[in-house]
Scaffold this active site. Structure first.
Site, PDB file in Angstrom:
ATOM      1  N   ASP A 217      49.740  61.717 -17.728  1.00  0.00           N
ATOM      2  CA  ASP A 217      49.722  61.316 -16.319  1.00  0.00           C
ATOM      3  C   ASP A 217      51.084  61.516 -15.669  1.00  0.00           C
ATOM      4  OD1 ASP A 217      50.723  59.288 -18.042  1.00  0.00           O
ATOM      5  OD2 ASP A 217      50.643  57.846 -16.394  1.00  0.00           O
ATOM      6  N   GLU A 218      51.057  61.576 -14.349  1.00  0.00           N
ATOM      7  CA  GLU A 218      52.252  61.492 -13.510  1.00  0.00           C
ATOM      8  C   GLU A 218      53.416  62.328 -14.041  1.00  0.00           C
ATOM      9  OE1 GLU A 218      51.751  57.117 -11.545  1.00  0.00           O
ATOM     10  OE2 GLU A 218      52.614  57.140 -13.529  1.00  0.00           O
TER      11      GLU A 218
ATOM     12  N   TYR B 239      42.635  47.596 -13.312  1.00  0.00           N
ATOM     13  CA  TYR B 239      44.082  47.431 -13.457  1.00  0.00           C
ATOM     14  C   TYR B 239      44.436  45.944 -13.361  1.00  0.00           C
ATOM     15  CZ  TYR B 239      45.731  52.150 -14.132  1.00  0.00           C
ATOM     16  OH  TYR B 239      46.015  53.365 -14.696  1.00  0.00           O
TER      17      TYR B 239
ATOM     18  N   ASP C 271      47.085  44.549 -13.924  1.00  0.00           N
ATOM     19  CA  ASP C 271      48.440  44.234 -13.435  1.00  0.00           C
ATOM     20  C   ASP C 271      48.415  43.944 -11.929  1.00  0.00           C
ATOM     21  OD1 ASP C 271      47.792  46.951 -13.020  1.00  0.00           O
ATOM     22  OD2 ASP C 271      49.890  47.593 -13.049  1.00  0.00           O
TER      23      ASP C 271
ATOM     24  N   ASP D   2      57.529  55.190 -23.037  1.00  0.00           N
ATOM     25  CA  ASP D   2      57.599  55.473 -21.599  1.00  0.00           C
ATOM     26  C   ASP D   2      59.058  55.664 -21.207  1.00  0.00           C
ATOM     27  OD1 ASP D   2      56.905  55.560 -18.740  1.00  0.00           O
ATOM     28  OD2 ASP D   2      55.006  54.707 -19.410  1.00  0.00           O
TER      29      ASP D   2
ATOM     30  N   TRP E  67      41.653  57.050 -14.358  1.00  0.00           N
ATOM     31  CA  TRP E  67      42.395  55.908 -13.779  1.00  0.00           C
ATOM     32  C   TRP E  67      42.578  56.021 -12.284  1.00  0.00           C
ATOM     33  CZ3 TRP E  67      47.533  55.727 -11.722  1.00  0.00           C
ATOM     34  CH2 TRP E  67      48.233  56.936 -11.749  1.00  0.00           C
TER      35      TRP E  67
ATOM     36  N   ARG F 244      57.627  48.966 -20.783  1.00  0.00           N
ATOM     37  CA  ARG F 244      58.347  48.357 -19.650  1.00  0.00           C
ATOM     38  C   ARG F 244      58.868  46.983 -20.080  1.00  0.00           C
ATOM     39  NH1 ARG F 244      54.487  51.784 -17.401  1.00  0.00           N
ATOM     40  NH2 ARG F 244      55.581  53.480 -16.362  1.00  0.00           N
TER      41      ARG F 244
ATOM     42  N   TRP G 106      49.773  47.139 -17.315  1.00  0.00           N
ATOM     43  CA  TRP G 106      51.117  47.715 -17.190  1.00  0.00           C
ATOM     44  C   TRP G 106      52.067  46.559 -16.945  1.00  0.00           C
ATOM     45  CZ3 TRP G 106      51.077  52.527 -18.723  1.00  0.00           C
ATOM     46  CH2 TRP G 106      49.904  53.264 -18.586  1.00  0.00           C
ATOM     47  N   THR G 107      53.265  46.630 -17.542  1.00  0.00           N
ATOM     48  CA  THR G 107      54.047  45.393 -17.607  1.00  0.00           C
ATOM     49  C   THR G 107      55.386  45.430 -16.857  1.00  0.00           C
ATOM     50  OG1 THR G 107      54.977  46.102 -19.720  1.00  0.00           O
ATOM     51  CG2 THR G 107      52.985  44.751 -19.806  1.00  0.00           C
ATOM     52  N   GLU G 108      55.479  46.274 -15.825  1.00  0.00           N
ATOM     53  CA  GLU G 108      56.722  46.281 -15.046  1.00  0.00           C
ATOM     54  C   GLU G 108      57.115  44.864 -14.627  1.00  0.00           C
ATOM     55  OE1 GLU G 108      54.216  48.404 -14.652  1.00  0.00           O
ATOM     56  OE2 GLU G 108      54.917  50.388 -14.008  1.00  0.00           O
TER      57      GLU G 108
ATOM     58  N   HIS H 229      56.896  60.878 -18.203  1.00  0.00           N
ATOM     59  CA  HIS H 229      57.280  59.544 -18.698  1.00  0.00           C
ATOM     60  C   HIS H 229      58.075  59.669 -19.998  1.00  0.00           C
ATOM     61  CE1 HIS H 229      55.238  57.154 -15.665  1.00  0.00           C
ATOM     62  NE2 HIS H 229      54.162  57.914 -15.787  1.00  0.00           N
TER      63      HIS H 229
HETATM   64  C1  ACM Z   1      48.738  55.309 -15.051  1.00  0.00           C
HETATM   65  O1  ACM Z   1      48.470  54.223 -14.537  1.00  0.00           O
HETATM   66  N1  ACM Z   1      49.832  55.966 -14.702  1.00  0.00           N
HETATM   67  C2  ACM Z   1      47.862  55.920 -16.035  1.00  0.00           C
END
Ligand code: ACM
Length: 777
Positions: free
Chosen positions: A338-339, A430, A432, A189, A405, A160, A479-481, A260
């Site tokens: 994930d996701e 987390y 972030d 990602d 997670w 990100r 996570w660096t959004e 992703h």
């Molecule tokens: C995640 O935070 N999507 C692993």
């Protein structure tokens, strides 16, 4: 003379104080009475295995104290005035990382059975070396220490936002200083592919760059239209891995699949189920540049265009892994998992055929098929896979380790199936998430204060001793959004990473929040000296609105851990009188903005200033009850939050001002205290679909003269109910139900939206319903 004496006392106490501020707290630490002073005649004695650690200490002392000590390699016993390294597993612990330090009046001994032990011993020693550059006096003490967990991880998302090699090394230095042993490098990602793959140069040439980035919180106010990106060459990766290895840190690369995957697909569209389709840009997403063909994503969230489970893709990913695996000595390769939205697989005739041909249950079965096929390949190269807890869905690959997670359930399930687990639940790990209720820059949301990180216990109580062995440890994720630069990375990890280090290293029974709190001022001083950015949220002024004893008003309570300075406040605008806070402030039933801050004795503002608007109405401060408790993740300040006079200001989603209901309805009843005329009821809510938060589908308001159904019921008009259906996507934060009524009790029922529809972040999961105020006029 007197002044001189005072200064001397301060120096001595500061020195002694810093010596106790070790993080993570060692298993056993005993302070002695005397001290030892390192001087120019002190010898460093280290031969054999510990020799390089002798050199490390020599360099540290030279760089920090300009003292060049002689290193000698023989080990005649009891040499006076020496720092001696002794390699003896029997004596100092054969476990990886165990060490002992003894500081006596004639020298220092550092003993260990493994190189890691010497390394961690030195990290401890470095922490209590004096601040003074010209006096190397250290208190006598004895430490015997060893790690609690064998996996002590920190993660960094470089997709990100991208960080240069020099900063990655600095990040590794931070990990080493606090005895972490794993760096999880999230390299790919939707917003960028960051590792050079020689066979597929477009992965970085195309996938490594995006044409712009949204500004503000997802889905974004606008787009900065600045081409953004970068990647690490294989040479740089090797350099980082080597640098980490010298610090006993294993680097686990993450190559995300099957979701992703937008950046990879932008580079090689054949990886998609629908190579000819343009990348879907959701309405309302600010976008820069071309919308044609496959694009690297410019906003956050999850995206439907995922890897197609074709032979082309598997062959491609195997070729990628063939280049990735030799770069990383780590046993584990993180494959994401994930996701992964299933829409494309549902639409794709190829995927449907694959599901049928392999007797798979559905698209979750296909995800499991995907991961198992990759696992087989990785296992064939003598490596193991680790993935996010979604890899449990549809059946866990036989040798996979799981990173839990979405809470701890995935980890618990995996441990019960005898699979290794790393705990990293969003609730505690987390980093972030906001660490202050009053952050001055945008974060992804949530609220994870230092104390909550410190309270984390990685081994769930529901596991028996045998199952608990599968919990390898835990990891902090970054996570660096919303983290665009190095300085903000530091701000987000410090001091929470230190709290996590103690969770992971110190014996469970040694963990003590009050003791950690006592060490914090010294820890902050050390970060200041090192010029490391960190959050001072621990000292934040905390405000809560509390009800009066008999529902007769609303009070503003202010608190801070800073007990040195005063709390001051203004009730109203800047011209109002400045008050010194002593007890909860009774708020007048009028609308005004109040301001509070911490003020030093020389009238300087310290830390963040709090501003709070209060909006009073007939329900403010009144008795309220609810039928369903909100989620433990979003309890607000209790149910009173709904009538506390604080209305969330649009765009500022402060988690504690809301009650959050996951998949459940809000059902609240307010007692206005007396029968009165009502013109309108307004429910203040939140729509933030990117964070799985939806407006209610319907709001019903029941106006009651009495809720007492017994003999003593007051006679009044029959109850009346008004109901409105709510359309989504209106970007509103208030739902108004007008209607002239006379009543004492008001029941507000807001129906949860239900299951999140496909194509949206969190599709298939229950939606959140958020409510922050019920206003009655
Ligand atoms: C995640 O935070 N999507 C692993």
């Amino acid at each position: 003379m007197k002044k001189y004496f005072l200064i001397l006392c301060l120096l001595v106490s500061a020195k002694c104080f810093s010596q106790l501020n070790i993080v993570p707290m060692p298993a056993d630490l005993k302070m002695g009475k005397g001290s030892f002073t390192i001087n120019k005649n002190t010898k460093i004695i280290a031969s054999g295995l510990p020799e390089k650690f002798g050199t490390l200490l020599h360099d540290f002392i030279f760089n920090n104290y300009a003292l060049k000590l002689e290193k000698i390699t023989y080990s005649k016993k009891n040499i006076i005035n020496s720092i001696r390294f002794v390699h003896d597993g029997k004596m100092y612990g054969a476990g990886i990382g165990s060490y002992a330090i003894k500081i006596a009046d004639n020298g220092i001994l550092i003993g260990a059975g493994t190189p890691q032990g010497f390394f961690y011993g030195l990290q401890t020693l470095f922490q209590f070396m004096p601040e003074s550059k010209n006096n190397l006096t250290i208190s006598q003490l004895y430490i015997s220490d060893y790690p609690r967990f064998k996996y002590r991880g920190m993660h960094l998302d470089v997709a990100r936002h991208f960080y240069p090699v020099a900063f990655i090394k600095k990040y590794i230095d931070y990990l080493a200083a606090y005895k972490f042993n794993t760096f999880h490098w999230h390299l790919t990602d939707d917003q960028g592919w960051r590792i050079e793959i020689k066979k597929y140069p477009l992965l970085t040439q195309v996938g490594g760059f995006r044409n712009g980035t949204i500004t503000g919180r997802y889905p974004g106010k606008s787009n900065d239209s600045i081409r953004y990106g970068g990647f690490y060459t294989q040479q740089q990766i090797k350099e980082v891995v080597q640098y980490a290895a010298e610090r006993y840190i294993d680097v686990i690369p993450e190559i995300e699949m099957p979701g992703h995957a937008s950046a990879a697909i932008a580079a090689y569209p054949q990886l998609s189920c629908f190579p000819e389709e343009d990348t879907k840009v959701l309405p309302g997403t600010p976008w820069a540049g071309s919308r044609k063909g496959k694009q690297v994503q410019q906003t956050w969230g999850v995206f439907e265009d995922v890897f197609a489970p074709t032979d082309y893709t598997f062959n491609f990913l195997e070729n990628v892994l063939d280049e990735v695996m030799p770069l990383f000595p780590s046993k584990y390769i993180h494959i994401g998992g994930d996701e992964c939205p299933k829409e494309s697989w549902k639409r794709s005739p190829f995927c449907q055929q694959l599901i049928a041909a392999n007797n798979l249950k559905d698209e979750h079965g296909l995800q499991s098929y995907f991961i198992q096929r990759i696992e087989k390949y990785i296992n064939s190269k003598s490596k193991k896979i680790i993935g996010w807890d979604e890899i449990l869905e549809g059946g866990l690959a036989p040798n996979a380790a799981v990173m839990s997670w979405r809470g701890e359930e995935g980890g618990i399930e995996a441990a019960k199936q005898n699979h290794d687990v790393v705990m990293t639940p969003g609730s505690h790990c987390y980093l972030d998430h906001s660490q202050s209720k009053n952050e001055d820059s945008v974060t992804i949301g949530g609220y994870l204060p230092l104390e909550k990180v410190y309270s984390y216990e990685p081994v769930p109580a529901v596991l028996n001793a045998e199952q608990a062995k599968y919990i390898l440890g835990a990891q902090g994720n970054l996570w660096t959004e919303y983290i665009k630069n190095n300085s903000k990375v530091e701000y987000m990890i410090f001091p929470r990473m230190m709290a996590l280090s103690e969770v992971l290293w110190s014996p469970k029974e040694k963990r003590n929040w009050n003791d950690f709190e006592k060490r914090l001022p010294g820890i902050f001083e050390r970060l200041d000296r090192e010029k490391t950015n960190y959050s001072k949220a621990y000292y934040d002024l905390q405000a809560t609105v509390i009800p009066g004893a008999n529902y007769d008003g609303v009070f503003w309570k202010l608190e801070s851990k800073n007990t040195k300075d005063k709390i001051v406040y203004l009730l109203g605008d800047e011209d109002s009188r400045l008050n010194i806070y002593s007890e909860p402030i009774r708020l007048l039933l009028t609308n005004y903005e109040c301001t509070a801050w911490i003020q030093s004795s020389d009238s300087k503002k310290i830390g963040n200033q709090l501003k709070q608007k209060f909006s009073f109405n007939k329900a403010t401060g009144k008795k309220i009850t609810i039928a369903n408790d909100p989620s433990v993740s979003y309890p607000g300040d209790g149910v009173f939050t709904l009538v506390n006079g604080v209305q969330n200001e649009k765009g500022l989603s402060k988690g504690n001002e809301f009650l959050g209901f996951l998949g459940k309805d809000l059902d609240a009843t307010i007692d206005l205290g007396a029968v009165m005329d009502i013109k309108k009821v307004t429910l203040h809510t939140l729509e933030q679909n990117g964070s799985w938060i939806y407006l209610p589908s319907k709001v019903e308001v029941t106006y009651m003269y009495s809720i007492d159904t017994g003999k003593n019921a007051l006679l009044g008009p029959p109850d009346k109910m008004l109901s409105v259906d709510i359309a989504q996507g209106k970007n509103i934060s208030k739902i108004e139900i007008p209607g002239q009524q006379r009543c004492r009790y008001i029941r507000v029922m807001a129906k949860n939206f239900g299951i999140i529809p496909s194509g949206n972040p969190g599709a298939g999961n229950a939606a959140w319903l958020f409510a922050d105020e019920i206003e009655v006029e």
